[in-house]
Write an enzyme that holds these catalytic residues in place. Structure first.
Site, mmCIF file in Angstrom:
data_model
loop_
_atom_site.group_PDB
_atom_site.id
_atom_site.type_symbol
_atom_site.label_atom_id
_atom_site.label_comp_id
_atom_site.label_asym_id
_atom_site.label_seq_id
_atom_site.Cartn_x
_atom_site.Cartn_y
_atom_site.Cartn_z
ATOM 1 N N SER A 113 45.265 25.513 39.991
ATOM 2 C CA SER A 113 45.072 26.888 40.461
ATOM 3 C C SER A 113 44.468 26.960 41.862
ATOM 4 C CB SER A 113 44.209 27.628 39.438
ATOM 5 O OG SER A 113 44.131 28.974 39.778
ATOM 6 N N HIS A 114 43.277 27.505 41.954
ATOM 7 C CA HIS A 114 42.640 27.773 43.245
ATOM 8 C C HIS A 114 41.768 26.611 43.709
ATOM 9 C CE1 HIS A 114 40.454 28.935 39.739
ATOM 10 N NE2 HIS A 114 39.344 28.694 40.390
ATOM 11 N N ASP A 278 46.727 32.577 45.329
ATOM 12 C CA ASP A 278 46.068 31.278 45.219
ATOM 13 C C ASP A 278 47.056 30.107 45.120
ATOM 14 O OD1 ASP A 278 47.000 31.798 42.678
ATOM 15 O OD2 ASP A 278 45.370 30.721 41.700
ATOM 16 N N ASP A 280 48.528 28.429 42.781
ATOM 17 C CA ASP A 280 49.704 28.493 41.904
ATOM 18 C C ASP A 280 50.298 29.896 41.789
ATOM 19 O OD1 ASP A 280 47.422 29.311 40.499
ATOM 20 O OD2 ASP A 280 48.338 28.856 38.567
ATOM 21 N N ASP A 282 49.090 32.878 40.808
ATOM 22 C CA ASP A 282 48.789 33.893 39.797
ATOM 23 C C ASP A 282 47.646 34.831 40.197
ATOM 24 O OD1 ASP A 282 46.859 31.964 39.485
ATOM 25 O OD2 ASP A 282 47.133 31.707 37.314
ATOM 26 N N ARG A 283 46.846 34.439 41.188
ATOM 27 C CA ARG A 283 45.750 35.321 41.599
ATOM 28 C C ARG A 283 46.149 36.190 42.782
ATOM 29 N NH1 ARG A 283 39.927 32.437 41.029
ATOM 30 N NH2 ARG A 283 40.248 31.699 38.897
ATOM 31 N N LYS A 377 48.912 35.937 34.647
ATOM 32 C CA LYS A 377 48.614 36.876 35.715
ATOM 33 C C LYS A 377 49.575 36.608 36.863
ATOM 34 C CE LYS A 377 44.627 34.063 37.014
ATOM 35 N NZ LYS A 377 43.876 33.479 35.895
HETATM 36 C C1 G1P Z 1 38.211 31.118 35.943
HETATM 37 C C2 G1P Z 1 38.092 32.613 35.912
HETATM 38 C C3 G1P Z 1 38.924 33.180 34.779
HETATM 39 C C4 G1P Z 1 40.375 32.727 34.953
HETATM 40 C C5 G1P Z 1 40.424 31.215 35.061
HETATM 41 C C6 G1P Z 1 41.827 30.716 35.353
HETATM 42 O O1 G1P Z 1 37.741 30.576 34.721
HETATM 43 O O2 G1P Z 1 36.740 33.020 35.768
HETATM 44 O O3 G1P Z 1 38.830 34.577 34.796
HETATM 45 O O4 G1P Z 1 41.145 33.149 33.868
HETATM 46 O O5 G1P Z 1 39.564 30.771 36.108
HETATM 47 O O6 G1P Z 1 42.307 31.195 36.566
HETATM 48 P P1 G1P Z 1 36.272 29.986 34.535
HETATM 49 O O7 G1P Z 1 36.083 28.924 35.588
HETATM 50 O O8 G1P Z 1 35.311 31.126 34.790
HETATM 51 O O9 G1P Z 1 36.212 29.499 33.126
HETATM 52 ZN ZN ZN Z 2 45.777 30.339 39.759
#
Ligand code: G1P
Ligand code: ZN
Length: 544
Positions: A113-114, A278, A280, A282-283, A377
């Site tokens: 992800s990010h 981000d 991937d 989704d954000r 998302k």
């Molecule tokens: C974090 C975000 C959560 C999101 C997840 C995946 O998870 O807080 O809302 O769904 O990334 O993108 P966390 O690190 O808080 O468990």
């Molecule tokens: Zn992501």
């Protein structure tokens, strides 16, 4: 085709977190580490012989190597068809759509992800089920159990597959389809939004925009949709080329990391609309000229204006937000008589609600917004939603949000993160907080009186499964809240997240700076959890 069964020994750290297994690349590069996890996925699935599997990732370092291994294992384990994004690329929402559209058995998505990418950064892998959404906890628990006892895995001894040429290759009687990663997703977007209106608003010069792809997966998607299909000026999409290390950046769409976009949006000739996505895809982060929209507000605003979008004009079935997300969307739901659900953090909890037709829109404070069009998302979807909304309302982003606050009140909101906290200290903080809960109700801190204090548990209204220990909530009598949670996606130590929220119905007081407005709640949070005292930190690492 030669298939081999290879002996292996288990690793004890393959427990999926909020969104799959995320570890440093070097962890994944250990002998058989990826193979063990992939075989544990397959071992946890019911009969998938002859079925379709979707494979794609965000293009980060190790994506291509991992995909070659997964292909060979999927072939050896008996899948009938593999659908793979060209170059090994698929954004997470596009993968979700493709699983649904082609009725695949499931999909393997490679992404952290990010989190940053590169040889010494992060990699991740998760399994999505046939509805296109992340596998439920029951599955990830079984996977973890399997990973602890795994003794062998199966792999086909075949040459690497050419990932770069669109078309179908056959290995034995298995079709390996390399597809354009953008086509199906772009088509879906045209079915949801008013592309004709968007084209005219953009070509007339009214709707200027800047989209920061952060050198990640949404580059090709945004170029195609925003520039080629909708006619945004070439160069409207910045940092559009996906890179294995995201250009050395941190592909997290917030003002701290999307620096170039933020600078542009606060400059004199800022475009009407700005956004970022981000690693991937989704954000999303939404901005207007000189204005930042919190994700919690974004969810509330889109819920309130869904009637302006073709796909949602018939009305919404309901809405949902993750527990730490502000209550802004609850106010819209109340005013519009819509069911509103509060779920644990993580997109997987929305899946059942979406499948059961209980909700149409959902979102999280962590820059995630989505709808029933896929089961993840979706960053670009949110961007197109806002563009379509602006084109209909013909108002600047800041005006849209101010008007929303006037009507519903403002939930002033922010999140403080303390990263890489020693795990024992983090656990001690939570034990300490748990110990306080029973005595908190009716106590007053700086004029805020505690209405309730608990550790959040969620009973899924569809399958009645229960998820415990989903964060500590302290609610105050004026609707303000403090939430404490440990991240389930971090890869180093523990990350403590503190979510702060204050309701402000008075229009004259709504335009305050969030940190100032929340100053008392920030102090109360420290008084309760003692993170600074216990770790010696003086301030959060990230404020969003
Ligand atoms: C974090 C975000 C959560 C999101 C997840 C995946 O998870 O807080 O809302 O769904 O990334 O993108 P966390 O690190 O808080 O468990
Ligand atoms: Zn992501």
């Amino acid at each position: 085709m030669k298939t081999e069964t290879v002996k292996t020994t288990p690793y004890d750290d393959q427990k999926p977190g909020t969104s799959g297994l995320r570890k440093k690349v070097t962890v994944f590069q250990q002998p058989n580490y990826l193979e063990n996890f992939v075989q544990s996925i397959f071992n946890s699935l019911d009969d998938f012989r002859g079925q379709k599997l979707v494979i794609g990732g965000d293009g980060r370092y190790f994506n291509r190597q991992a995909i070659q291994i997964i292909i060979k294992m999927a072939v050896a384990n008996g899948f009938g068809e593999l659908i793979i994004g060209q170059g090994g690329l698929l954004s997470t929402p596009a993968a979700s759509h493709i699983i649904r559209k082609y009725q695949a058995f499931g999909g393997i998505i490679l992404s952290a992800s990010h989190n940053p990418g590169g040889p010494s950064e992060d990699f991740g892998i998760k399994y999505n089920v046939s509805n296109g959404g992340p596998a439920p906890e029951k599955f990830t628990d079984a996977l973890y159990e399997n990973s602890k006892t795994i003794a062998e895995y199966r792999i086909a001894r075949i040459d690497d597959i050419d990932l770069d040429t669109v078309g179908t290759q056959q290995i034995a009687d298995i079709d390996i389809k390399i597809i354009d990663p953008v086509d199906d997703y772009a088509q879906l977007m045209t079915e949801i939004f008013d592309f004709d209106l968007l084209k005219t608003s953009i070509s007339s010069g009214y709707l200027s925009l800047c989209f920061d792809a952060m050198h990640a997966i949404t580059g090709p998607y945004a170029k195609r949709i925003l520039e080629e299909m909708l006619g945004a000026e070439p160069g409207s999409v910045i940092n559009a080329e996906p890179k294995e290390d995201f250009g050395g950046g941190h592909p997290d769409p917030n003002m701290a990391h999307a620096k170039e976009l933020t600078k542009r949006m606060f400059s004199e000739n800022a475009p009407v609309f700005g956004a970022a996505s981000d690693g991937d895809g989704d954000r999303n982060m939404i901005m207007g000229a000189g204005f930042f929209v919190t994700p919690s507000d974004s969810l509330a605003v889109i819920a309130a204006n869904a009637n302006l979008i073709p796909a949602y004009k018939k009305g919404l079935k309901g809405v949902a937000r993750s527990m730490p997300t502000s209550q802004a969307v609850d106010r819209v739901a109340k005013a519009r008589n819509l069911p509103c659900y509060e779920t644990p953090t993580g997109w997987k909890y929305f899946g059942n609600l979406l499948d059961a037709g209980k909700i149409t829109l959902c979102g999280e404070e962590s820059f995630g917004t989505g709808s029933d069009h896929v089961r993840e998302k979706d960053g670009l979807w949110a961007v197109l939603f806002w563009l379509n909304m602006i084109a209909r309302k013909r108002q600047p982003v800041a005006d849209i949000v101010h008007q929303h606050w006037q009507e519903f009140g403002r939930d002033i909101y922010c999140r403080h993160d303390y990263e890489a906290v020693d795990a024992d200290k983090a656990n001690a903080i939570f034990d300490h907080l748990r110990g306080l809960l029973a005595d908190l109700p009716n106590k007053t801190f700086k004029g805020y009186s505690v209405a309730f204090a608990d550790e959040f548990s969620y009973t899924d209204p569809v399958d009645q499964s229960v998820s415990h220990r989903q964060g500590i909530r302290v609610g105050f009598s004026d609707g303000s809240r403090i939430v404490f949670r440990l991240s389930g996606t971090g890869t180093v130590g523990a990350t403590l997240r503190i979510y702060l929220e204050k309701f402000e119905p008075d229009v004259d007081k709504q335009d305050q700076d969030a940190q100032q407005a929340l100053a008392d709640l920030i102090e109360i949070a420290e008084q309760l959890c003692e993170v600074k005292k216990r770790t010696g930190r003086t301030s959060p690492d990230v404020i969003t």
